[in-house]
Design a protein around this motif. Structure first.
Motif, PDB file in Angstrom:
ATOM      1  N   PHE A 290      19.833   8.585 -94.066  1.00  0.00           N
ATOM      2  CA  PHE A 290      19.935   7.826 -92.815  1.00  0.00           C
ATOM      3  C   PHE A 290      19.958   8.779 -91.619  1.00  0.00           C
ATOM      4  CE2 PHE A 290      21.317   4.551 -95.703  1.00  0.00           C
ATOM      5  CZ  PHE A 290      20.963   3.371 -95.085  1.00  0.00           C
ATOM      6  N   TYR A 291      20.824   9.797 -91.739  1.00  0.00           N
ATOM      7  CA  TYR A 291      20.980  10.710 -90.612  1.00  0.00           C
ATOM      8  C   TYR A 291      19.682  11.483 -90.325  1.00  0.00           C
ATOM      9  CZ  TYR A 291      26.022   9.838 -90.789  1.00  0.00           C
ATOM     10  OH  TYR A 291      27.261   9.245 -90.752  1.00  0.00           O
ATOM     11  N   ASN A 292      18.887  11.740 -91.391  1.00  0.00           N
ATOM     12  CA  ASN A 292      17.675  12.538 -91.204  1.00  0.00           C
ATOM     13  C   ASN A 292      16.438  11.709 -90.888  1.00  0.00           C
ATOM     14  OD1 ASN A 292      19.262  14.701 -91.796  1.00  0.00           O
ATOM     15  ND2 ASN A 292      18.636  14.834 -93.952  1.00  0.00           N
ATOM     16  N   ASN A 293      16.566  10.389 -90.950  1.00  0.00           N
ATOM     17  CA  ASN A 293      15.385   9.546 -90.713  1.00  0.00           C
ATOM     18  C   ASN A 293      15.162   9.403 -89.203  1.00  0.00           C
ATOM     19  OD1 ASN A 293      13.487   7.529 -90.511  1.00  0.00           O
ATOM     20  ND2 ASN A 293      14.320   6.337 -92.212  1.00  0.00           N
ATOM     21  N   PRO A 294      14.067   9.973 -88.660  1.00  0.00           N
ATOM     22  CA  PRO A 294      13.848   9.941 -87.204  1.00  0.00           C
ATOM     23  C   PRO A 294      13.811   8.517 -86.646  1.00  0.00           C
ATOM     24  CG  PRO A 294      12.180  11.268 -88.320  1.00  0.00           C
ATOM     25  CD  PRO A 294      12.956  10.604 -89.383  1.00  0.00           C
ATOM     26  N   ALA A 295      13.358   7.570 -87.465  1.00  0.00           N
ATOM     27  CA  ALA A 295      13.229   6.191 -86.982  1.00  0.00           C
ATOM     28  C   ALA A 295      14.576   5.523 -86.760  1.00  0.00           C
ATOM     29  CB  ALA A 295      12.403   5.384 -87.974  1.00  0.00           C
ATOM     30  N   LEU A 296      15.631   6.071 -87.368  1.00  0.00           N
ATOM     31  CA  LEU A 296      16.933   5.387 -87.297  1.00  0.00           C
ATOM     32  C   LEU A 296      17.884   6.028 -86.288  1.00  0.00           C
ATOM     33  CD1 LEU A 296      17.542   4.908 -91.154  1.00  0.00           C
ATOM     34  CD2 LEU A 296      16.388   3.358 -89.578  1.00  0.00           C
ATOM     35  N   GLN A 297      17.376   6.992 -85.538  1.00  0.00           N
ATOM     36  CA  GLN A 297      18.278   7.773 -84.674  1.00  0.00           C
ATOM     37  C   GLN A 297      18.919   6.968 -83.542  1.00  0.00           C
ATOM     38  OE1 GLN A 297      19.319  10.828 -85.581  1.00  0.00           O
ATOM     39  NE2 GLN A 297      18.053  10.409 -87.383  1.00  0.00           N
ATOM     40  N   ASP A 298      18.331   5.807 -83.212  1.00  0.00           N
ATOM     41  CA  ASP A 298      18.910   5.008 -82.124  1.00  0.00           C
ATOM     42  C   ASP A 298      19.959   4.016 -82.599  1.00  0.00           C
ATOM     43  OD1 ASP A 298      17.675   6.270 -80.088  1.00  0.00           O
ATOM     44  OD2 ASP A 298      15.924   4.931 -80.049  1.00  0.00           O
ATOM     45  N   ILE A 299      20.160   3.952 -83.893  1.00  0.00           N
ATOM     46  CA  ILE A 299      21.209   3.049 -84.406  1.00  0.00           C
ATOM     47  C   ILE A 299      22.569   3.687 -84.093  1.00  0.00           C
ATOM     48  CG2 ILE A 299      22.211   2.046 -86.505  1.00  0.00           C
ATOM     49  CD1 ILE A 299      19.411   1.934 -87.691  1.00  0.00           C
ATOM     50  N   SER A 300      23.464   2.897 -83.524  1.00  0.00           N
ATOM     51  CA  SER A 300      24.762   3.444 -83.091  1.00  0.00           C
ATOM     52  C   SER A 300      25.491   4.152 -84.223  1.00  0.00           C
ATOM     53  CB  SER A 300      25.640   2.314 -82.552  1.00  0.00           C
ATOM     54  OG  SER A 300      25.003   1.688 -81.488  1.00  0.00           O
ATOM     55  N   ALA A 301      25.499   3.546 -85.402  1.00  0.00           N
ATOM     56  CA  ALA A 301      26.226   4.130 -86.540  1.00  0.00           C
ATOM     57  C   ALA A 301      25.654   5.493 -86.914  1.00  0.00           C
ATOM     58  CB  ALA A 301      26.159   3.188 -87.741  1.00  0.00           C
ATOM     59  N   VAL A 302      24.344   5.656 -86.771  1.00  0.00           N
ATOM     60  CA  VAL A 302      23.713   6.939 -87.094  1.00  0.00           C
ATOM     61  C   VAL A 302      24.026   7.944 -85.988  1.00  0.00           C
ATOM     62  CG1 VAL A 302      21.492   8.098 -87.525  1.00  0.00           C
ATOM     63  CG2 VAL A 302      21.887   5.779 -88.409  1.00  0.00           C
ATOM     64  N   LYS A 303      23.866   7.483 -84.750  1.00  0.00           N
ATOM     65  CA  LYS A 303      24.109   8.360 -83.593  1.00  0.00           C
ATOM     66  C   LYS A 303      25.537   8.925 -83.624  1.00  0.00           C
ATOM     67  CE  LYS A 303      22.896   5.907 -80.065  1.00  0.00           C
ATOM     68  NZ  LYS A 303      22.326   5.180 -78.938  1.00  0.00           N
ATOM     69  N   ASN A 304      26.489   8.048 -83.956  1.00  0.00           N
ATOM     70  CA  ASN A 304      27.904   8.449 -83.915  1.00  0.00           C
ATOM     71  C   ASN A 304      28.448   8.899 -85.269  1.00  0.00           C
ATOM     72  OD1 ASN A 304      27.966   7.701 -81.180  1.00  0.00           O
ATOM     73  ND2 ASN A 304      28.230   5.559 -81.772  1.00  0.00           N
ATOM     74  N   HIS A 305      27.534   9.094 -86.209  1.00  0.00           N
ATOM     75  CA  HIS A 305      27.932   9.527 -87.561  1.00  0.00           C
ATOM     76  C   HIS A 305      29.033   8.631 -88.138  1.00  0.00           C
ATOM     77  CE1 HIS A 305      25.340  12.896 -87.281  1.00  0.00           C
ATOM     78  NE2 HIS A 305      25.733  13.347 -88.468  1.00  0.00           N
ATOM     79  N   ARG A 306      28.765   7.335 -88.131  1.00  0.00           N
ATOM     80  CA  ARG A 306      29.763   6.396 -88.660  1.00  0.00           C
ATOM     81  C   ARG A 306      29.192   5.640 -89.873  1.00  0.00           C
ATOM     82  NH1 ARG A 306      33.085   3.101 -84.360  1.00  0.00           N
ATOM     83  NH2 ARG A 306      34.406   2.850 -86.197  1.00  0.00           N
ATOM     84  N   ILE A 307      28.646   6.406 -90.803  1.00  0.00           N
ATOM     85  CA  ILE A 307      28.196   5.810 -92.071  1.00  0.00           C
ATOM     86  C   ILE A 307      29.189   6.274 -93.133  1.00  0.00           C
ATOM     87  CG2 ILE A 307      26.333   5.638 -93.771  1.00  0.00           C
ATOM     88  CD1 ILE A 307      24.363   6.289 -91.548  1.00  0.00           C
ATOM     89  N   TYR A 308      29.785   5.327 -93.834  1.00  0.00           N
ATOM     90  CA  TYR A 308      30.842   5.673 -94.793  1.00  0.00           C
ATOM     91  C   TYR A 308      30.425   5.305 -96.217  1.00  0.00           C
ATOM     92  CZ  TYR A 308      33.456   5.919 -90.453  1.00  0.00           C
ATOM     93  OH  TYR A 308      33.856   6.245 -89.173  1.00  0.00           O
TER      94      TYR A 308
END
Lengths: 347, 349
Positions: A290-308
């Motif tokens: 998720f963190y490395n997928n360029p297409a998902l960089q605008d998702i808040s959870a990805v931006k703020n590193h809030r994937i658990y």
């Protein structure tokens, strides 16, 4: 001569053989079933009665004359619940636990003392040789092609219990199912107080989180599991969804699945990524996708590193480990929650 | 082969089946001594206690409730499929026919897929997958018959074409459901089911399947003359004073019923119905008087052997019997085709 008549004439030549065959069938049937009546002890007082299910998916009333002494526990929730109730000496086989590290640390030593522990579920022959008096498992365990049906085991005088949350036709999975499971185990083994304690600990935790976060904005959250080519969503009718709602999360429910495009559109602030046993060790890599997928960089959870990372055993038919599920979700939604608590003391 | 006494062959195969059956009872994930097995069988036969009664010990349960029903189901399924294969090859006058050729397999697969992935038929109880597969198989067979009879009476070519059309339609619907199913467990169950297994054998099912298989075999055996005539074709049959049309329908329904029951109990087991009649023809010729009993015995032996191998080849893992049959059957079959010539009907091929 008509065909039917011709067939009949031909068949009539083998009439004696057919007759003999029928006699033989009845004889064998007699040997297998004759005078067979299940011997039920009616004088003995009933120790415990619980409601469970049979392989057909119908409710079944189970009556126990005494607490089971030789239990085959299948899957992590079964094993951990019995260990949490202090029943390690009753377990003859603990099956379906991927590796000991999955077990809660406080149960690990007890788990290691169980005579037979393995991930692969035993076949019917080996289970019979263990001479169990109780099999505690999921619905999927009790099928004819797997470990035989509940009818088979019950006809051998062996009790069965399957977790309600493992039933395939269950439309709604809620925390109360897990509470009931723990309380039923308490009843079956005469450990009602211990079971009550486990349930009230979870209730207390939920009340605490609700109290502490009641005036805060609920974070928009999605619970997903990576499948081969899509993302599976844990919605409001799942246990994971129920836990999240109760710890004051705003659940994003898009049905069974969600595409990456929909995910970008939904823009969740928090993502709980459910991982099943085969991915426990590589869960970090899944999050990195998720963190490395360029297409998902605008998702808040990805931006703020809030994937658990959320182990499946905490949010699916989780029994005692639901407590960890509650804590994990509460902490994921409100990272400062427990820090505040440790600063001011225990809750 | 004229120099082989066919009756001796029947007795020989019967003996092999008996010996193989005892060997089969000794195979399983729990090692048992021969003396234990012998005592348990003895006790089961001569004890006043019914064999399904509980409290007779784990070894009793393993032998009488797990291995024995499994053995009998494997033998019955093998015998039934082999005989149905021989009959089907005669009905459509085609050596490539097997019991599943007229859409029975795809009908059964569709029934099973509907039940596993969409939960259809759960009211039928624990074996609802088998029941749905049986209904699917039977429905497709009846449809094939109805389709083949549109316009003019069904002949072997019309039956084959109707069977192929329905086969394709059912397979497409099955693929459609599997493609859209969102459950990997369900898909795995479908795949496992389609490969066949005797693991779920139960006495309750055997009381249907055993007499039905034996009666069907006896029925087709009593029809060996008609089956021989079928190989000569419709026109020759009419000159001999026999109209094959109605026989074909009766036989087709008979085989569908038996195969449907076998599919319901054991899933899909391919290849037996195709290769066994061919193997027997290579040794004993095309006369159905010998072909049918010899096929029945060989089919039983083959499936009991395949199931034994499937249970022992990889420790603590069971390989679906359908895979084993194909693995051991295909090379043997190819050898036979390459090395021996035999007749299908009147002509040598």
């Amino acid at each position: 001569m008509s065909t039917a008549l011709f067939c009949f004439k031909e068949v009539s030549e083998i009439k004696p053989v057919i007759l003999l065959l029928f006699v033989l069938s009845f004889f064998i049937a007699g040997c297998v079933f004759s005078n067979y009546e299940e011997k039920l002890s009616i004088d003995q007082p009933v120790f415990a009665e619980v409601e469970t299910y049979n392989t057909k998916g119908n409710p079944m009333h189970a009556v126990f004359m005494r607490p089971p002494r030789r239990v085959v526990a299948v899957w992590q929730n079964s094993v951990e619940t019995l260990l949490a109730l202090g029943l390690k000496d009753h377990i003859v086989a603990a099956l379906g636990v991927p590796y000991p590290e999955c077990m809660k640390e406080e149960y690990r030593a007890d788990y290691e003392s169980i005579p037979l522990r393995q991930f692969k579920v035993l076949d019917t022959e080996n289970i019979l040789m263990l001479q169990p008096d109780f099999i505690l498992a999921w619905y999927s365990t009790f099928t004819d092609k797997y470990t035989r049906s509940t009818d088979f085991w019950n006809s051998r005088g062996i009790h069965t219990y399957m977790a309600k949350s493992s039933m395939p036709n269950q439309k709604l999975r809620v925390m109360e199912d897990e509470y009931q499971y723990i309380l039923d185990m308490g009843k079956i083994f005469g450990k009602e107080n211990e079971a009550e304690k486990l349930v009230s600990q979870m209730n207390k935790e939920i009340r605490f989180v609700q109290r502490q976060t009641q005036n805060r904005i609920k974070p928009r959250t999605i619970i997903v599991e990576l499948q081969k080519d899509h993302l599976m969503v844990y919605g409001k009718n799942t246990l994971a969804g129920d836990i999240l709602t109760r710890v004051n999360g705003a659940l994003v429910d898009t049905g069974d699945t969600i595409s990456y495009e929909q995910m970008i559109d939904a823009d969740p602030e928090v993502i709980f990524l459910v991982v099943s046993e085969e991915s426990y060790t590589s869960a970090g890599n899944l999050v990195q996708r998720f963190y490395n997928n360029p297409a998902l960089q605008d998702i808040s959870a990805v931006k703020n590193h809030r994937i658990y990372i959320t182990p499946l055993f905490m949010v699916y038919s989780s029994a005692t480990r639901m407590y960890d599920g509650i804590r994990l979700m509460a902490e994921g939604l409100y990272p400062d929650l427990y820090k505040e608590v440790s600063a001011v003391g225990t809750h | 082969m004229a120099h082989i006494e066919k009756k001796l062959l029947v007795i020989g195969l019967l003996l092999i089946l008996v010996v193989e059956s005892f060997w089969f009872l000794g195979i399983g994930s729990v090692p048992l001594k021969w003396s234990q097995i012998y005592e348990t069988i003895n006790h089961g036969i001569f004890s006043a206690e019914p064999i399904v009664a509980p409290g007779q010990g784990a070894v009793h349960d393993i032998i009488w409730l797990l291995r024995m029903p499994r053995l009998l189901l494997a033998a019955a399924a093998g015998a039934g499929l082999a005989v149905c294969g021989a009959v089907m090859q005669a009905i459509v006058k085609n050596p490539l026919a097997d019991p599943y050729i007229l859409g029975i397999s795809s009908g059964a697969s569709l029934g099973a897929t509907l039940s596993i992935l969409l939960g259809v038929g759960m009211v039928f109880g624990s074996n609802f997958i088998g029941v749905c597969a049986f209904l699917g198989a039977l429905s497709v067979s009846v449809l094939v018959l109805l389709l083949a009879n549109i316009g003019s009476n069904a002949n072997s070519v019309k039956l084959l074409l109707a069977g192929m059309a329905l086969n394709t339609a059912c397979s497409a619907i099955t693929s459609f459901i599997v493609y859209f199913a969102n459950t990997k467990d369900g898909i795995q169950t479908v795949v496992f089911w389609l490969m066949g297994s005797f693991a779920g054998a139960k006495w309750e099912e055997l009381f249907f399947i055993l007499p039905l298989t034996l009666l069907s075999i006896l029925f087709f055996f009593s029809q060996y003359r008609i089956l021989d005539i079928m190989l000569l074709g419709d026109q020759t049959a009419i000159t001999l004073g026999t109209d094959l049309h109605r026989y074909r329908q009766v036989y087709l329904l008979g085989t569908s019923l038996l195969v449907g029951f076998i599919v319901a109990a054991a899933g899909m087991i391919g290849f037996v119905g195709l290769i066994v009649p061919h193997i027997i023809r290579a040794f004993a010729g095309s006369n159905h008087k010998y072909l049918l009993p010899l096929s029945a015995l060989t089919g039983g032996i083959l499936l009991v052997l395949a199931d034994s191998i499937g249970r022992t080849m990889i420790p603590r893992t069971e390989i679906p019997v359908g895979i084993i049959v194909s693995i051991i059957g295909a090379p043997g079959f190819i050898y036979l085709i390459a090395k021996m010539s035999y007749g299908f009907g009147g002509d040598k091929r």
